[in-house]
Design a protein around this motif. Sequence first.
Motif, PDB file in Angstrom:
ATOM      1  N   ASP A  32       0.847  -1.205   0.000  1.00 57.44           N
ATOM      2  CA  ASP A  32       0.000   0.000   0.000  1.00 57.44           C
ATOM      3  C   ASP A  32       0.876   1.246   0.000  1.00 57.44           C
ATOM      4  O   ASP A  32       1.009   1.942   1.008  1.00 57.44           O
ATOM      5  CB  ASP A  32      -0.915  -0.011   1.222  1.00 57.44           C
ATOM      6  CG  ASP A  32      -2.069   0.987   1.096  1.00 57.44           C
ATOM      7  OD1 ASP A  32      -2.018   1.841   0.196  1.00 57.44           O
ATOM      8  OD2 ASP A  32      -3.007   0.905   1.910  1.00 57.44           O
ATOM      9  N   ILE A  33       1.472   1.530  -1.144  1.00 59.05           N
ATOM     10  CA  ILE A  33       2.378   2.666  -1.251  1.00 59.05           C
ATOM     11  C   ILE A  33       1.657   3.992  -1.008  1.00 59.05           C
ATOM     12  O   ILE A  33       2.217   4.928  -0.439  1.00 59.05           O
ATOM     13  CB  ILE A  33       3.077   2.675  -2.628  1.00 59.05           C
ATOM     14  CG1 ILE A  33       4.127   3.805  -2.694  1.00 59.05           C
ATOM     15  CG2 ILE A  33       2.086   2.761  -3.752  1.00 59.05           C
ATOM     16  CD1 ILE A  33       4.935   3.790  -3.971  1.00 59.05           C
ATOM     17  N   ASP A  34       0.383   4.069  -1.387  1.00 56.10           N
ATOM     18  CA  ASP A  34      -0.373   5.306  -1.177  1.00 56.10           C
ATOM     19  C   ASP A  34      -0.469   5.637   0.307  1.00 56.10           C
ATOM     20  O   ASP A  34      -0.316   6.806   0.702  1.00 56.10           O
ATOM     21  CB  ASP A  34      -1.785   5.172  -1.759  1.00 56.10           C
ATOM     22  CG  ASP A  34      -1.760   4.984  -3.256  1.00 56.10           C
ATOM     23  OD1 ASP A  34      -1.809   5.990  -3.977  1.00 56.10           O
ATOM     24  OD2 ASP A  34      -1.684   3.832  -3.712  1.00 56.10           O
ATOM     25  N   ARG A  73      10.112  10.516  -1.849  1.00 55.54           N
ATOM     26  CA  ARG A  73      10.552   9.647  -2.938  1.00 55.54           C
ATOM     27  C   ARG A  73       9.450   8.671  -3.361  1.00 55.54           C
ATOM     28  O   ARG A  73       9.318   8.334  -4.540  1.00 55.54           O
ATOM     29  CB  ARG A  73      11.815   8.896  -2.527  1.00 55.54           C
ATOM     30  CG  ARG A  73      13.029   9.819  -2.364  1.00 55.54           C
ATOM     31  CD  ARG A  73      14.191   9.094  -1.684  1.00 55.54           C
ATOM     32  NE  ARG A  73      15.241  10.026  -1.344  1.00 55.54           N
ATOM     33  CZ  ARG A  73      16.301  10.291  -2.115  1.00 55.54           C
ATOM     34  NH1 ARG A  73      16.424   9.688  -3.271  1.00 55.54           N
ATOM     35  NH2 ARG A  73      17.225  11.160  -1.733  1.00 55.54           N
ATOM     36  N   LEU A  74       8.661   8.224  -2.395  1.00 60.86           N
ATOM     37  CA  LEU A  74       7.530   7.358  -2.735  1.00 60.86           C
ATOM     38  C   LEU A  74       6.494   8.127  -3.565  1.00 60.86           C
ATOM     39  O   LEU A  74       5.914   7.588  -4.512  1.00 60.86           O
ATOM     40  CB  LEU A  74       6.888   6.811  -1.458  1.00 60.86           C
ATOM     41  CG  LEU A  74       7.729   5.810  -0.649  1.00 60.86           C
ATOM     42  CD1 LEU A  74       7.009   5.450   0.650  1.00 60.86           C
ATOM     43  CD2 LEU A  74       8.031   4.559  -1.464  1.00 60.86           C
ATOM     44  N   THR A  75       6.276   9.380  -3.208  1.00 63.03           N
ATOM     45  CA  THR A  75       5.340  10.221  -3.961  1.00 63.03           C
ATOM     46  C   THR A  75       5.837  10.411  -5.390  1.00 63.03           C
ATOM     47  O   THR A  75       5.052  10.398  -6.345  1.00 63.03           O
ATOM     48  CB  THR A  75       5.177  11.587  -3.283  1.00 63.03           C
ATOM     49  OG1 THR A  75       4.654  11.393  -1.959  1.00 63.03           O
ATOM     50  CG2 THR A  75       4.226  12.479  -4.066  1.00 63.03           C
ATOM     51  N   ARG A  76       7.155  10.559  -5.545  1.00 66.89           N
ATOM     52  CA  ARG A  76       7.736  10.707  -6.888  1.00 66.89           C
ATOM     53  C   ARG A  76       7.533   9.427  -7.699  1.00 66.89           C
ATOM     54  O   ARG A  76       7.267   9.474  -8.900  1.00 66.89           O
ATOM     55  CB  ARG A  76       9.215  11.043  -6.779  1.00 66.89           C
ATOM     56  CG  ARG A  76       9.872  11.399  -8.115  1.00 66.89           C
ATOM     57  CD  ARG A  76      11.321  11.828  -7.942  1.00 66.89           C
ATOM     58  NE  ARG A  76      11.416  13.030  -7.154  1.00 66.89           N
ATOM     59  CZ  ARG A  76      12.066  13.126  -5.993  1.00 66.89           C
ATOM     60  NH1 ARG A  76      12.676  12.068  -5.490  1.00 66.89           N
ATOM     61  NH2 ARG A  76      12.112  14.258  -5.331  1.00 66.89           N
ATOM     62  N   ALA A  77       7.652   8.290  -7.047  1.00 61.59           N
ATOM     63  CA  ALA A  77       7.424   7.020  -7.746  1.00 61.59           C
ATOM     64  C   ALA A  77       5.975   6.913  -8.209  1.00 61.59           C
ATOM     65  O   ALA A  77       5.696   6.442  -9.320  1.00 61.59           O
ATOM     66  CB  ALA A  77       7.778   5.853  -6.830  1.00 61.59           C
ATOM     67  N   GLN A  86       1.687  -1.212 -10.121  1.00 63.04           N
ATOM     68  CA  GLN A  86       0.720  -2.291  -9.924  1.00 63.04           C
ATOM     69  C   GLN A  86       0.584  -3.110 -11.204  1.00 63.04           C
ATOM     70  O   GLN A  86       0.692  -2.579 -12.314  1.00 63.04           O
ATOM     71  CB  GLN A  86      -0.634  -1.700  -9.535  1.00 63.04           C
ATOM     72  CG  GLN A  86      -0.585  -0.942  -8.204  1.00 63.04           C
ATOM     73  CD  GLN A  86      -1.892  -0.224  -7.919  1.00 63.04           C
ATOM     74  OE1 GLN A  86      -2.676   0.028  -8.815  1.00 63.04           O
ATOM     75  NE2 GLN A  86      -2.098   0.105  -6.653  1.00 63.04           N
ATOM     76  N   GLU A  87       0.340  -4.386 -11.066  1.00 60.04           N
ATOM     77  CA  GLU A  87       0.178  -5.280 -12.206  1.00 60.04           C
ATOM     78  C   GLU A  87      -1.145  -5.005 -12.909  1.00 60.04           C
ATOM     79  O   GLU A  87      -2.185  -4.820 -12.275  1.00 60.04           O
ATOM     80  CB  GLU A  87       0.221  -6.737 -11.732  1.00 60.04           C
ATOM     81  CG  GLU A  87       0.114  -7.747 -12.853  1.00 60.04           C
ATOM     82  CD  GLU A  87       1.258  -7.632 -13.829  1.00 60.04           C
ATOM     83  OE1 GLU A  87       0.988  -7.299 -14.996  1.00 60.04           O
ATOM     84  OE2 GLU A  87       2.420  -7.848 -13.422  1.00 60.04           O
ATOM     85  N   ALA A  88      -1.091  -4.959 -14.234  1.00 55.73           N
ATOM     86  CA  ALA A  88      -2.300  -4.772 -15.026  1.00 55.73           C
ATOM     87  C   ALA A  88      -2.728  -6.113 -15.598  1.00 55.73           C
ATOM     88  O   ALA A  88      -1.898  -6.920 -15.999  1.00 55.73           O
ATOM     89  CB  ALA A  88      -2.047  -3.793 -16.163  1.00 55.73           C
ATOM     90  N   SER A  89      -4.022  -6.351 -15.613  1.00 57.20           N
ATOM     91  CA  SER A  89      -4.519  -7.598 -16.181  1.00 57.20           C
ATOM     92  C   SER A  89      -4.640  -7.448 -17.690  1.00 57.20           C
ATOM     93  O   SER A  89      -5.020  -6.399 -18.190  1.00 57.20           O
ATOM     94  CB  SER A  89      -5.890  -7.935 -15.591  1.00 57.20           C
ATOM     95  OG  SER A  89      -6.821  -6.923 -15.902  1.00 57.20           O
TER      96      SER A  89
END
Length: 287
Positions: A32-34, A73-77, A86-89
């Motif tokens: 949960d990076i957000d 730095r997480l916000t920049r990512a 995140q993986e896209a289906s």
Amino acid sequence: MSQQIDILSHITACLPSLREAEKKVANLIFDDIDFVAEASIGEIARRAAVSDATVTRFARAVDCRNVRDLKTRLTRALAAGRRFIQEASEDDGLGVIYDTAAQTLALNRTLMEQADVEGAVAMLDDARQILVFGAGGGSTVMAQEMQFRLVRLGYAISAYPQALLPRMVASTLEPDDVVVALSVTGYTPEINDAAELAREYGARVLAITATGSPLAKVADITLPLAARETDYIYFPSSSRYAMMAAIDMLALGLALRHRSRTRDKLRRLKITLDAHRGGDNRQPLGD
């Protein structure tokens, strides 16, 4: 740690050397990076089931100055795009290549039908010399592609797909020269600067780029591009199909302007290739 380093990749690289408690913070970031980018130290600690001190130690262990620096730095990512985290289906990883290419071409055909293609062809036809500027993976290849398309029609054209060379060449241009500036986004500084420099020396600029972009504002004529990027990041950008189609339209327009000359040059090219490689008379002309 450099501000340019991707923090998520760095955390992954540091993971084996982290303490068990610190790994819990890392796992929370990946889950949960957000949350971690917005939460306080105490909230992060409670969610990861570690102490506040562990959160601080984790930040330093991954080469951040403090927790605030880590969150920045997480916000920049995140700003780079959630599709890169995140993986896209995707049900059809192969079919999507053809589907996206077809959709991109259809979208750009509509835009090109409203553009001044005839004006662009006339500009190129009247040029003393044509110089194609491109940078990056897609535009570099397309700059060379345009050189191949037009040189066989008898035009004096050179491709300069490198950061410094466009600036150098732009400073030598004359008013009867034409620069073709290629950029899907229109925000590449090296190409924009070279196009501006060419204009300052009186050369004309044809841009194949996004409408309303900084590069489009520099150009005398813009052939618009619209990129259709999806969340499925594993195949190359489909925008290069649209740029190639625009180049092919220009090549066709120039060929039709001088049909007799074009026919002679293409026939000479075909005879030369047949003598070299053999084969039937339906093989591509040097493609």
